[in-house]
Structures are given as C-alpha cells and as structure tokens.
Design an enzyme around this catalytic site. Structure first.
Site, short mmCIF file in Angstrom:
data_model
loop_
_atom_site.label_atom_id
_atom_site.label_comp_id
_atom_site.label_asym_id
_atom_site.label_seq_id
_atom_site.Cartn_x
_atom_site.Cartn_y
_atom_site.Cartn_z
N HIS A 74 -7.05 -42.61 -0.75
CA HIS A 74 -6.52 -43.95 -0.30
C HIS A 74 -7.12 -44.49 0.73
CE1 HIS A 74 -2.57 -43.60 -3.02
NE2 HIS A 74 -3.49 -43.16 -3.81
N GLU A 76 -5.72 -46.05 3.39
CA GLU A 76 -5.19 -45.83 4.76
C GLU A 76 -5.73 -44.25 5.19
OE1 GLU A 76 -1.70 -47.77 2.21
OE2 GLU A 76 -3.69 -46.62 1.91
N CYS A 105 0.84 -42.06 2.15
CA CYS A 105 0.19 -42.61 3.05
C CYS A 105 0.96 -42.73 4.21
CB CYS A 105 -0.63 -43.87 2.65
SG CYS A 105 -1.99 -43.33 1.56
#
Length: 143
Positions: A74, A76, A105
């Site tokens: 992801h 993040e 996340c």
C-alpha cells in the site's frame, strides 16, 4: 503550505501506480517539509498488476474486504518504508493520502508515530476509523 498543495502532490504520486482498481498516493510531511512518499505497487521484482491481472477482481472481492489478498504494497506502507530507508524521522508527521487508510495501514501509521491523517477519498474501513479514534489521531477529509 496547505492541505490542497500536499494533496495535489499525493494525487500526482498516485498516478504512478499500476493498480487496476484503485491508485493511491501518500505524502509524509513534517515541519512543512515532504520527507517521504509512496504509491501502491507490487514489491520490487514482482510483476505489475497490468501484466498479471488483479487477484481481487478475479476473485470478485468487494472493496473494503480481504485487503490482504492483493499483490500491492500500500501507498502508506511504501511511504513509511521509504522514510526508514532514508533514516527520516516521521514521528509527529502528517500523512496526506488519496484514500483514507485501511486498518493494516492504520496500525502501521500509529506505530510509526504519524499524528495526523489527511485524505481525499473515504475508504470504508470501520476498524481503521475506530483505531484512530482510540489513540486520538486526527483523521480528516480535505476540503
């Protein structure tokens, strides 16, 4: 600098993503300085989603469910990893992300010491919302 400026940077970074379903970009800002950025993409050396197709689409997985069934790291997560590689301190920083974080996340952002999350589009993850409230992290939508 203001929220719109940093969100525009996050949107620009998201455009680098090869994701078929959702392109996400993240910018970590501390003391009005961009210290890291990331976008969702498969791990280094792995084939791109456009090459092999989307696992989640093939399995008809609804958005917001079974997030672990995805080839991508992801946005993040990549931003946190990038900061770590550069030995950048992100404790007390703000992250600007094009889509509000999932619960995985959210846990990583909390542990990394991020103190504010600013997002453009709401991603439906009740556990992420609950975690941010529990630990008093401001999670808000841009104007």
């Amino acid at each position: 600098m203001n929220d719109n400026y940093y969100m525009l940077l996050a949107i620009t970074v998201a455009s680098l993503s090869d994701c078929i379903r959702r392109k996400v970009g993240a910018i970590i800002v501390k003391n009005n300085i961009v210290v890291s950025m990331g976008y969702n993409k498969p791990p280094k050396g792995a084939k791109l989603c456009s090459e092999v197709g989307c696992v989640r689409e093939k399995l008809n997985i609804v958005s917001g469910e079974q997030g672990d069934l995805c080839r991508a790291v992801h946005a993040e997560q990549n931003a946190i990893l990038h900061a770590a590689k550069l030995h950048k301190d992100i404790k007390g920083a703000t992250i600007y992300v094009t889509s509000s974080p999932c619960n995985t996340c959210a846990k990583l952002l909390i542990e990394a010491g991020i103190t504010e999350i600013v997002y453009d589009e709401k991603y439906n993850d009740a556990l992420a919302d609950e975690l941010f409230k529990e630990v008093n992290i401001n999670c808000r939508k841009t104007n």
